[in-house]
Enzyme design. Structure first.
Site, PDB file in Angstrom:
ATOM      1  CG  ASP A  21      71.016  40.823 -68.972  1.00 47.73           C
ATOM      2  OD1 ASP A  21      70.162  41.509 -69.578  1.00 47.73           O
ATOM      3  OD2 ASP A  21      71.118  39.597 -69.141  1.00 47.73           O
TER       4      ASP A  21
HETATM    5  C1  NOJ Z   1      67.926  40.227 -70.774  1.00 46.93           C
HETATM    6  C2  NOJ Z   1      68.754  39.160 -71.430  1.00 46.93           C
HETATM    7  O1  NOJ Z   1      69.386  38.372 -70.458  1.00 46.93           O
HETATM    8  C3  NOJ Z   1      69.817  39.707 -72.363  1.00 46.93           C
HETATM    9  O2  NOJ Z   1      70.389  38.636 -73.051  1.00 46.93           O
HETATM   10  C4  NOJ Z   1      69.234  40.723 -73.289  1.00 46.93           C
HETATM   11  O3  NOJ Z   1      70.229  41.199 -74.172  1.00 46.93           O
HETATM   12  C5  NOJ Z   1      68.647  41.858 -72.473  1.00 46.93           C
HETATM   13  N1  NOJ Z   1      67.596  41.337 -71.609  1.00 46.93           N
HETATM   14  C6  NOJ Z   1      68.066  42.962 -73.332  1.00 46.93           C
HETATM   15  O4  NOJ Z   1      66.915  42.546 -73.948  1.00 46.93           O
END
Ligand code: NOJ
Length: 733
Positions: free
Chosen positions: A290
Site C-alpha cells: 500500500d
Molecule cells: C492507500 C489506500 O489504503 C489504498 O486502498 C489505495 O489503493 C492506495 N492508497 C492507492 O491510492
C-alpha cells in the site's frame, strides 16, 4: 583436408545458429508462450532494470488527500508501474511512449488506479452493493467500471477491497462487503472475474487487486493505520477466506495492508505473503505494497531506516513498492551485500512481467484517444447503476405501510442531503462528477410529476449548530401531507483515514428531525452513509426509515422509485446496525458466551443490535415453509441438499434473499453461533412460491479451518438454519 574444412564450416554454422537463437527476441514474439517470453526478457535485464520493474511512482495529479508524498520530478523510462491519477489516455500514451521507445528493452508501464465503485459512472459503494445480495448485478457494475477505466488508459484497479470489517467507526467499512467473510468472498470473487474477464488482454479488461492483505479491518476502536491483534484461528476463520476466494477467482495482484498483524506488519509478513499466499494458495501474480507501507515499517518500529525496511518487506515476499521509492534506492545494494538474493529478485520480476504479458501490453501498449461520450455514462452502465442502487437500499422500518407513498399531493423534502449531488457519490469516486448525480430532489420531482408537489428545504448543514434554516423546514412540514427527511454523512466521513468516534449523526441533524416531526405528519427518514449509523434516538420520530448508503449517479432515480413503489425494496444488511456505539464490536457470527440467559448482558442498554445482519423489509410479505434436507446424515465426502419454499403472500412482486447459515454446536474448536455459507436472491411474484436450494458439500460448507489453515469436518451434529427454521443433520465417521 576436405573433411576438416567441412567440420570447421559446421562448427561456424552451429555457433552462428546459437548466436541467432540467443539474439532472437522471444519476448517480443506474441506467439511464444508467456513463460518463455518472461524468461527471455528476464535474461536480458540488468539489476537496475529489474529493480525499476518492482517500483511504482505517481504520474499526474495525486487527488487522494491521504496519499502524501513528494512529487516525483523525474520518472525513469524503465519504471515498472505508475499510479495514474489523471485517468486520461493522452497522458498515458505520452508516458508509455517514453517507456517503449526510450528504455533499452522497451518494457511498457503498468498503469494502476483506484477504481473502487465505478470510474465516471459511479455506482453504489461496496458496503451497499453487498446489501443487494446480488453479486451478478454488482459484477455488471464492475464490468462497466472496467470498460470505462480501460478506455481512459487504466490497466489495473486497486479493487476489490475484501477486508472483513466489524467496527463501523472505521471509515473503510464503506469500501468492503461488510462484516462477514463469506459475503466478502462471494462479492470479491465476482468483482475479480468482472474486472478481468476470461482473457486479460481482451479489450475492456483490467487486472484486479485484492486488498488489503490482511486483517486491516480488525482495526482497534475503528482507528485507521493502527496495529491489529489477530489470533491464528481468527486470521483463518475471518480474514483470510475472502482473499483465498479472490485468488481462486484469478486475481492478478494483491495489496499488502498497513496494519501490524499481532506484532508483525502485514507488509513485512513472510507468513501471510509467502507461506500462505504463494506457497499454500499458489498465487502466481505479485503483491504491491500500500502507499508508503514499506517506509512506514520505520514508523511501526520494525525497521531502523528505509534500507532495512526495504530488506524486510522484500524478503517477506512483497514484490512491488508503491510510492516510497525504497526499492529503487536500496534493492541493488541489498543484492550486492547478499542481504537479498538474486533468485528472489528474479522471481519478483517474473511475476510483474507475467502480468504485463497477460495484459497484452507488449503488443498494445497505447490507449485509443476516444471522445468521452463514446466511453462514459453509457445507457447500459446507467441502467446497472440504477438497478444496483435500488436493490441495495434497505428498508429498515415501515410502520403502518407509510411507504410506498400513496394519496399524497404535497411532499416536504427536507435535510442536508435532500438536494445534494456530491455526497451521494461516496468516497473514492474516481472520475465521477457531482453534476452527473441525480439528486433526491430531482428524482422525486420527476417521479411525482402530475401526482404530487415537492416542497424543498435544507433545514441544516451536516454539522455545526446553525438552526436558522429550521423555521422554513418546519413551515413546509406543516404544509405537506408527508415529510421526507434526508440525513446522513458527507462523502469524506467514510473511506480512508475517516474514522469517527461515534456512529451517531451530529446533533444538529437529529434536532432537525425532531423539529419537523412536530408537524404531526408521517415522517420518512432517508439515511445516506458509508457505515451503519446509530438510529436509536431518531427511531421514534420516524414512521419509515430507508438506508440508501452512497448510491452514486442514479441515487435520486432509485430513491424516488422506492418511495413511489415503482421499485419494491429488497436490500438486506450485510453489516449489523448496533443499537449504540457502545455495543461495538457487534456482529452476527460471534461465539457463545459462558453464561446464558440474562447474565453477561449490558446493564444500561439492550444487548441486541438495532438491526441485525440480513435484516431488511419489503413492500410485500414472504412466508417461509419448512426447511427440509434430502437426508439427515451424510458422509464427510458425500453431499446433501437443503430446501426451503418461500411464498409471496402480499400484493406486489418482490425479490427475496434467503441466507443459509450453518452451526456446529459442539466442536473441539468452538464455532460461532451461526455462519453464512450460502445465499440466493430470487424474484417471487405476488401469490407465487419459489424453492431455494443449498447444495451442501460437508467439507466446504460444514467444515472449517484450524489456525494452520487445514480444513476438516468433524463427525457429529450440524444445524442448517434459515431465519427461525432449523434442520439437524449428522456427519458420519
Ligand atoms: C492507500 C489506500 O489504503 C489504498 O486502498 C489505495 O489503493 C492506495 N492508497 C492507492 O491510492
Amino acid at each position: 583436408m576436405a573433411r576438416i574444412k567441412y567440420l570447421i564450416l559446421a562448427a561456424v554454422l552451429f555457433a552462428a545458429g546459437t548466436a541467432s537463437a540467443k539474439d532472437k527476441e522471444v519476448y517480443k514474439d506474441p506467439s511464444a508462450p508467456v513463460e518463455a517470453r518472461v524468461e527471455d526478457l528476464l535474461g536480458r535485464m540488468t539489476l537496475y532494470e529489474k529493480v525499476a520493474q518492482l517500483s511504482q511512482y505517481t504520474l499526474g495529479r495525486n487527488d487522494n488527500v491521504n496519499n502524501l508524498g513528494e512529487a516525483v520530478s523525474h520518472i525513469p523510462a524503465e519504471i515498472g508501474s505508475l499510479i495514474y491519477f489523471d485517468g486520461n489516455a493522452v497522458l498515458r500514451n505520452a508516458m508509455q511512449r517514453r517507456a517503449v521507445e526510450e528504455s533499452r528493452l522497451g518494457i511498457p508501464v503498468l498503469f494502476g488506479y483506484d477504481v473502487i465503485h465505478g470510474f465516471r459512472t459511479v455506482f453504489q459503494i461496496p458496503l451497499g452493493q453487498a446489501a443487494s445480495w446480488n453479486p451478478d448485478l454488482a459484477a455488471k457494475a464492475n464490468r462497466a467500471a472496467a470498460q470505462e477505466a480501460s478506455a481512459a488508459g487504466i490497466d489495473w484497479t486497486f479493487s476489490p477491497m475484501v477486508d472483513v470489517a466489524r467496527d463501523p467507526r472505521w471509515g473503510r467499512v464503506s469500501e468492503g462487503y461488510g462484516e462477514d467473510s463469506y459475503t466478502n468472498a462471494v462479492f470479491g470473487a465476482a468483482a475479480v472475474k468482472a474486472y478481468q474477464g476470461d482473457d486479460l488482454s481482451a479489450e475492456g479488461n483490467i487486472a484486479a487487486c485484492l486488498k488489503h492483505y490482511v486483517g486491516y479491518g480488525a482495526s482497534e476502536a475503528g482507528r485507521d493505520y493502527v496495529p491489529t491483534e489477530i489470533s491464528a484461528q481468527t486470521l483463518w476463520d475471518t480474514y483470510l477466506p475472502s482473499f483465498e476466494a479472490g485468488v481462486r477467482a484469478g486475481a492478478a495482484t494483491v495489496m499488502s495492508a498497513f496494519n501490524i498483524i499481532s506484532g508483525v506488519p502485514a507488509s513485512a509478513n513472510h507468513y501471510t505473503m509467502t507461506e500462505v499466499l504463494k506457497e499454500k494458495w499458489g498465487h502466481d501474480g505479485f503483491i504491491v505494497s500500500d502507499w508508503d507501507a514499506i517506509a512506514q515499517l520505520v514508523n511501526q518500529g520494525m525497521a531502523a531506516d528505509g534500507k532495512e525496511a526495504a530488506c524486510y518487506a522484500f524478503n517477506a515476499g512483497l514484490e512491488m513498492d508503491m510510492n516510497d521509492g525504497l526499492y529503487m534506492k536500496h534493492l541493488q545494494a541489498l543484492v550486492e551485500e547478499g542481504k537479498v538474493s538474486m533468485d528472489m529478485v528474479d522471481d519478483a520480476v517474473r511475476r510483474v512481467l507475467r502480468l504485463k504479458f497477460r495484459l497484452g501490453l507488449f503488443e498494445d501498449p497505447y490507449t485509443d484517444e476516444r471522445p468521452e461520450e463514446e466511453c462514459f455514462l453509457l445507457p447500459e452502465s446507467l441502467a446497472a447503476a440504477e438497478q444496483l442502487a435500488q436493490e441495495s437500499m434497505v428498508l429498515l422500518k415501515n410502520e403502518d405501510s407509510t411507504l410506498p407513498l400513496s394519496g399524497v399531493s404535497k411532499i416536504a423534502l427536507i435535510g442536508p442531503l435532500a438536494d445534494n449531488q456530491e455526497d451521494l457519490l461516496g468516497n473514492w469516486s474516481a472520475r465521477g462528477r457531482a453534476e452527473d448525480v441525480v439528486s433526491i430532489h430531482d428524482g422525486l420531482v420527476k417521479e411525482m410529476e402530475g401526482i404530487a408537489e415537492v416542497l424543498l428545504a435544507r433545514g441544516c448543514g451536516f454539522d455545526g449548530q446553525d438552526t436558522t434554516m429550521f423555521p422554513e423546514a418546519e413551515r413546509i412540514a406543516g404544509e405537506a401531507d408527508i415529510v421526507i427527511v434526508c440525513l446522513g454523512e458527507k462523502r469524506g466521513w467514510s473511506g480512508e483515514n475517516a474514522s469517527r468516534s461515534t456512529i451517531s449523526l451530529p446533533d444538529i441533524q437529529e434536532r432537525l428531525l425532531r423539529a419537523v416531526s412536530r408537524a404531526g405528519k408521517p415522517v420518512v427518514l432517508l439515511l445516506s452513509s458509508g457505515r451503519p449509523l446509530d438510529v436509536s434516538r431518531m427511531d421514534r420520530y420516524a414512521d419509515a426509515i430507508l438506508e440508501i448508503w452512497q448510491p452514486g449517479v442514479c441515487a435520486g432515480k432509485a430513491v424516488a422509485g422506492i418511495l413511489s413503489g415503482r421499485y419494491n425494496p429488497s436490500g438486506k444488511l450485510a453489516i449489523t446496525f448496533p443499537y449504540s456505539t457502545g455495543q461495538i464490536p457487534i456482529y452476527y457470527n460471534h461465539r457463545n458466551r459462558a453464561r446464558r440467559g440474562t447474565q453477561g448482558l449490558y446493564q444500561d442498554i439492550q444487548s441486541t443490535p438495532m438491526y441485525e445482519f440480513g435484516y431488511g423489509l419489503s413492500y410485500t410479505t414472504f412466508e417461509y415453509g419448512p426447511l427440509t434436507v434430502s437426508s439427515d446424515s451424510v458422509a464427510p465426502d458425500g453431499s446433501i441438499t437443503a430446501e426451503i419454499t418461500v411464498t409471496n403472500t402480499g400484493n406486489v412482486d418482490g425479490k427475496e434473499t434467503v441466507h443459509w447459515f450453518i452451526c456446529d454446536p459442539y466442536s473441539r474448536l468452538t464455532r460461532p453461533v451461526k455462519e453464512l455459507r450460502s445465499f440466493g436472491k430470487q424474484l417471487i411474484k405476488a401469490g407465487e412460491s419459489v424453492t431455494f436450494r443449498f447444495e451442501i458439500d460437508p467439507l466446504r460448507d460444514l467444515g472449517f479451518v484450524d489456525g494452520d489453515g487445514n480444513r476438516f469436518v468433524e463427525p457429529g451434529e450440524y444445524r442448517i438454519m434459515v431465519k427461525d427454521r432449523t434442520a439437524v443433520i449428522n456427519v458420519t465417521d
